[in-house]
Design an enzyme around this catalytic site. Structure first.
Site, PDB file in Angstrom:
ATOM      1  N   ARG A   1       2.176   8.571   6.902  1.00  9.55           N
ATOM      2  CA  ARG A   1       2.474   8.421   8.325  1.00  9.55           C
ATOM      3  C   ARG A   1       3.959   8.137   8.543  1.00  9.55           C
ATOM      4  O   ARG A   1       4.649   7.632   7.672  1.00  9.55           O
ATOM      5  CB  ARG A   1       1.673   7.255   8.926  1.00  9.55           C
ATOM      6  CG  ARG A   1       0.178   7.467   8.943  1.00  9.55           C
ATOM      7  CD  ARG A   1      -0.525   6.230   9.438  1.00  9.55           C
ATOM      8  NE  ARG A   1      -0.263   5.082   8.572  1.00  9.55           N
ATOM      9  CZ  ARG A   1      -0.432   3.821   8.929  1.00  9.55           C
ATOM     10  NH1 ARG A   1      -0.841   3.528  10.141  1.00  9.55           N
ATOM     11  NH2 ARG A   1      -0.185   2.844   8.077  1.00  9.55           N
TER      12      ARG A   1
ATOM     13  N   TRP B   1       6.980  -0.819  -7.919  1.00 12.57           N
ATOM     14  CA  TRP B   1       8.117  -1.382  -7.181  1.00 12.57           C
ATOM     15  C   TRP B   1       9.323  -1.497  -8.111  1.00 12.57           C
ATOM     16  O   TRP B   1      10.444  -1.170  -7.736  1.00 12.57           O
ATOM     17  CB  TRP B   1       7.762  -2.755  -6.617  1.00 12.57           C
ATOM     18  CG  TRP B   1       8.805  -3.292  -5.665  1.00 12.57           C
ATOM     19  CD1 TRP B   1       8.818  -3.179  -4.312  1.00 12.57           C
ATOM     20  CD2 TRP B   1      10.008  -3.999  -6.017  1.00 12.57           C
ATOM     21  NE1 TRP B   1       9.945  -3.765  -3.787  1.00 12.57           N
ATOM     22  CE2 TRP B   1      10.697  -4.285  -4.814  1.00 12.57           C
ATOM     23  CE3 TRP B   1      10.574  -4.415  -7.214  1.00 12.57           C
ATOM     24  CZ2 TRP B   1      11.910  -4.965  -4.785  1.00 12.57           C
ATOM     25  CZ3 TRP B   1      11.790  -5.103  -7.189  1.00 12.57           C
ATOM     26  CH2 TRP B   1      12.445  -5.374  -5.983  1.00 12.57           C
TER      27      TRP B   1
ATOM     28  N   PHE C   1       2.899  -8.616  -9.797  1.00  7.84           N
ATOM     29  CA  PHE C   1       4.085  -9.451  -9.618  1.00  7.84           C
ATOM     30  C   PHE C   1       4.313 -10.232 -10.907  1.00  7.84           C
ATOM     31  O   PHE C   1       3.384 -10.480 -11.687  1.00  7.84           O
ATOM     32  CB  PHE C   1       3.898 -10.417  -8.437  1.00  7.84           C
ATOM     33  CG  PHE C   1       4.027  -9.768  -7.090  1.00  7.84           C
ATOM     34  CD1 PHE C   1       5.145  -9.992  -6.302  1.00  7.84           C
ATOM     35  CD2 PHE C   1       3.038  -8.925  -6.598  1.00  7.84           C
ATOM     36  CE1 PHE C   1       5.276  -9.389  -5.052  1.00  7.84           C
ATOM     37  CE2 PHE C   1       3.150  -8.321  -5.357  1.00  7.84           C
ATOM     38  CZ  PHE C   1       4.279  -8.556  -4.583  1.00  7.84           C
TER      39      PHE C   1
ATOM     40  N   THR D   1       3.991   1.484  -0.923  1.00  6.83           N
ATOM     41  CA  THR D   1       4.721   1.477  -2.194  1.00  6.83           C
ATOM     42  C   THR D   1       3.857   2.064  -3.307  1.00  6.83           C
ATOM     43  O   THR D   1       4.316   2.895  -4.099  1.00  6.83           O
ATOM     44  CB  THR D   1       5.150   0.047  -2.557  1.00  6.83           C
ATOM     45  OG1 THR D   1       5.979  -0.467  -1.505  1.00  6.83           O
ATOM     46  CG2 THR D   1       5.916   0.003  -3.864  1.00  6.83           C
TER      47      THR D   1
ATOM     48  N   LYS E   1       6.632  -6.493  10.985  1.00  8.11           N
ATOM     49  CA  LYS E   1       5.873  -5.947   9.864  1.00  8.11           C
ATOM     50  C   LYS E   1       6.773  -5.295   8.828  1.00  8.11           C
ATOM     51  O   LYS E   1       6.522  -5.342   7.630  1.00  8.11           O
ATOM     52  CB  LYS E   1       4.836  -4.933  10.366  1.00  8.11           C
ATOM     53  CG  LYS E   1       4.020  -4.292   9.235  1.00  8.11           C
ATOM     54  CD  LYS E   1       3.007  -3.318   9.785  1.00  8.11           C
ATOM     55  CE  LYS E   1       2.258  -2.610   8.661  1.00  8.11           C
ATOM     56  NZ  LYS E   1       3.112  -1.659   7.920  1.00  8.11           N
TER      57      LYS E   1
ATOM     58  N   ALA F   1      -3.593   1.670  12.741  1.00  6.96           N
ATOM     59  CA  ALA F   1      -4.987   1.614  12.305  1.00  6.96           C
ATOM     60  C   ALA F   1      -5.747   0.455  12.939  1.00  6.96           C
ATOM     61  O   ALA F   1      -6.973   0.430  12.894  1.00  6.96           O
ATOM     62  CB  ALA F   1      -5.067   1.509  10.789  1.00  6.96           C
TER      63      ALA F   1
ATOM     64  N   LYS G   1       0.821  -1.223   0.000  1.00  6.98           N
ATOM     65  CA  LYS G   1       0.000   0.000   0.000  1.00  6.98           C
ATOM     66  C   LYS G   1       0.854   1.272   0.000  1.00  6.98           C
ATOM     67  O   LYS G   1       0.594   2.196  -0.773  1.00  6.98           O
ATOM     68  CB  LYS G   1      -0.932  -0.044   1.221  1.00  6.98           C
ATOM     69  CG  LYS G   1      -1.973   1.045   1.259  1.00  6.98           C
ATOM     70  CD  LYS G   1      -3.044   0.760   2.274  1.00  6.98           C
ATOM     71  CE  LYS G   1      -2.578   0.863   3.710  1.00  6.98           C
ATOM     72  NZ  LYS G   1      -1.937  -0.322   4.275  1.00  6.98           N
TER      73      LYS G   1
ATOM     74  N   PHE H   1      -3.565  -0.466   7.059  1.00  8.02           N
ATOM     75  CA  PHE H   1      -4.204  -1.763   6.896  1.00  8.02           C
ATOM     76  C   PHE H   1      -5.335  -1.705   5.858  1.00  8.02           C
ATOM     77  O   PHE H   1      -5.299  -0.903   4.930  1.00  8.02           O
ATOM     78  CB  PHE H   1      -4.673  -2.317   8.243  1.00  8.02           C
ATOM     79  CG  PHE H   1      -3.542  -2.575   9.198  1.00  8.02           C
ATOM     80  CD1 PHE H   1      -2.473  -3.383   8.832  1.00  8.02           C
ATOM     81  CD2 PHE H   1      -3.518  -2.003  10.456  1.00  8.02           C
ATOM     82  CE1 PHE H   1      -1.416  -3.618   9.701  1.00  8.02           C
ATOM     83  CE2 PHE H   1      -2.460  -2.230  11.338  1.00  8.02           C
ATOM     84  CZ  PHE H   1      -1.412  -3.048  10.966  1.00  8.02           C
TER      85      PHE H   1
END
Length: 557
Positions: free
Chosen positions: A96, A411, A383, A75, A107, A275, A73, A303
């Protein structure tokens, strides 16, 4: 060929002098407080001077229910910002700050990934400009002054058994969840039960992120309830005379931070409530400043859309008077196949049956955003193992719900890989919308919780423990029924059971306790087994982090 790690890509980048980055937004050097060459804080006078300028378009980036397969998210948020600039738009990000807990836990960081990152990545994921340390210190100053008040005669008649203000630490440490303080005799305080929350779950963090300015910050701090008297009356931070000192500790932290993407586009990075246990958005001040400085602002809520987006829309937008122009829901084929029942080791193979079983999770999040009356763009973070058949299947499902769809390769390609998504987002921003909240603020707390549980999670209803019922009665008795609701719930499921993947049916939400955050302006309904102080895994990310003799950090993602 070895694929470089995120930190290797970041360290190979050539960031621009932050003064030049600020100039792209019309911010002058005299309005910057420099923290080295590549990060700075912005003077409050900038927002004051721009108060009459029209706002840009606000784009919220959210996601499906997260899985260990990863959704990317942040990224996508960074790549979208770069993509918008690539197609000629004046865009910036408003994100954030990462918590040190996940950075050293499991994480990972919150600076994006690959060629869609904000830099300096190591600084952002570690101490940055010291905001979280200031918040931690301000919170713990209040805790110390509270216990000192009890020790020094207790003029307010505080019941030590009814102190509701814990200490905080921005590190995962399960051993500190429940502790006894004040042992060792009368000189060492009054013994009582206490504990630690992680800093990002602190109400001080929530107040910090929702405050419009220093005056608002002080008013919110003053309203925070930290204990109750023997007669059951609430005791606030204002009552123990801690507001001024706490605000003094936060006076610099409250100024928004400016950094940049790998492609030298501006990124405000400020505040960081979780979150799953808080409201999950960057600061109101940073968002408002970004909207005055750019034509398109990409912001992110933590999230899945059931958590971060719901709180962003129902809490932050309502309090700050914000109106998003579009919402991006990020997903991956791999994660959707996990929601369909595949093991993580099996995700590289085409499996339309598993995808069909998992895609209802994505569709539920789309439906949720549509309930708010906002245009939706689905971003599939692509991907190499994704097949055309799988991607076509998702696109058709999105089209059936009237949601736009774009593949992203940010990415690998940075802004170039986000141009298609950027164009779709620009188109979505021009569509008519009818933004509305999911519940009316005049409803009772139980009615608000029920609205979120049934409309957003898809639950059949809500059950309350005796403790939660007791909490709600106290909230009613002190006249705080009118506050908004912030749900604390597992991020791994639409339900409160992390094992229920996909789009579960036939479940009820279990509210364990309800905390009163009077300064932030909401009630925190804690569900299931959610913890406000996480623990470390068996092999924490800290195992891999090191620094060499020249100060170069390795192993940080």
């Amino acid at each position: 060929m070895k694929v470089p790690s995120d930190i290797e890509i970041s360290q190979a980048a050539k960031p621009e002098y932050i003064v030049n980055v600020a100039a792209k937004l019309g911010i002058k050097e005299e309005d910057l407080e420099l923290y080295g060459r590549y990060k700075a804080k912005i003077s409050p006078r900038v927002l004051k001077n721009l108060k009459d300028k029209p706002d840009g378009k606000l784009i919220l980036v959210t996601a499906i229910t997260p899985t260990p397969a990863g959704e990317g998210k942040t990224t996508v948020s960074v790549g979208l910002t770069d993509g918008l600039n690539k197609i000629g738009k004046k865009a910036c990000a408003a994100l954030r700050e990462p918590s040190l807990g996940p950075s050293f836990g499991m994480k990972g960081g919150a600076a994006g990934g690959g060629y869609a990152q904000v830099v300096p990545m190591e600084d952002i994921n570690l101490h940055f400009t010291g905001d979280f340390h200031a918040i931690t210190t301000a919170h713990n100053l209040c805790a110390a002054m509270l216990d000192n008040h009890i020790q020094q005669g207790n003029e307010l008649n505080i019941d030590p058994r009814r102190v509701v203000f814990k200490h905080v630490l921005d590190i995962n440490d399960r051993a500190l969840r429940n502790i006894i303080i004040g042992l060792g005799g009368t000189a060492n305080g009054v013994p009582r039960e206490s504990g630690f929350d992680i800093t990002v779950a602190s109400e001080v963090m929530a107040v910090f992120c929702l405050s419009m300015d220093i005056k608002d910050l002080k008013e919110r701090l003053g309203r925070m309830i930290i204990a109750y008297t023997y007669e059951g009356k609430p005791v606030t931070i204002k009552d123990i005379n801690a507001v001024g000192a706490m605000a003094a500790l936060l006076k610099d932290a409250i100024k928004p931070n400016l950094a940049q993407t790998l492609e030298n586009n501006p990124a405000f990075i400020h505040g960081g409530p979780f979150a799953n246990i808080a409201h999950g958005c960057n600061s109101v001040q940073a968002t408002r400043l970004a909207l005055k400085c750019a034509d398109y602002v990409v912001t992110e809520a933590g999230f899945g859309a059931d958590l971060g987006a719901e709180k962003f829309l129902d809490i932050k937008c309502r309090m700050a008077g914000l109106k998003p122009s579009a919402v991006v829901v990020v997903a991956t084929v791999k994660a959707l196949k996990m929601h369909g029942g595949l093991a993580k080791t099996e995700l590289a193979h085409e499996d339309l049956k598993a995808l069909e079983a998992g895609v209802p999770n994505l569709l539920k999040h789309i439906e949720n955003i549509q309930q708010y009356g906002l245009p939706v763009v689905v971003a599939i973070n692509r991907f190499t193992a994704d097949t055309d058949k799988e991607l076509d299947f998702i696109q058709k499902k999105c089209e059936e719900l009237g949601a736009s769809f774009a593949l992203t390769e940010v990415w690998e390609k940075g802004g170039e890989g986000g141009k298609v998504l950027a164009q779709k987002v620009v188109e979505a921003c021009e569509k008519p919308s009818d933004f509305k909240f999911i519940y009316d603020e005049n409803l009772t707390p139980k009615e608000k919780i029920n609205a979120i549980a049934t409309k957003i999670y898809g639950a059949d209803g809500v059950d309350y423990t005796p403790q939660a019922e007791k909490d709600l009665k106290l909230i009613h008795d002190v006249g705080k029924d009118n506050l908004l609701v912030c749900m604390a719930k597992t991020q791994y499921s639409l339900s409160d059971d992390p094992a229920k993947l996909g789009r579960p049916k036939g479940f009820r939400i279990n509210v364990r306790e309800v905390r009163l955050s009077a300064g932030a302006g909401f009630l925190v309904a804690i569900t299931g087994a959610i913890m406000t102080m996480p623990g470390l895994p068996k092999k924490p990310a800290a195992f891999n982090i090191d620094v060499d003799d020249d100060g170069k950090i390795t192993g940080l993602f």
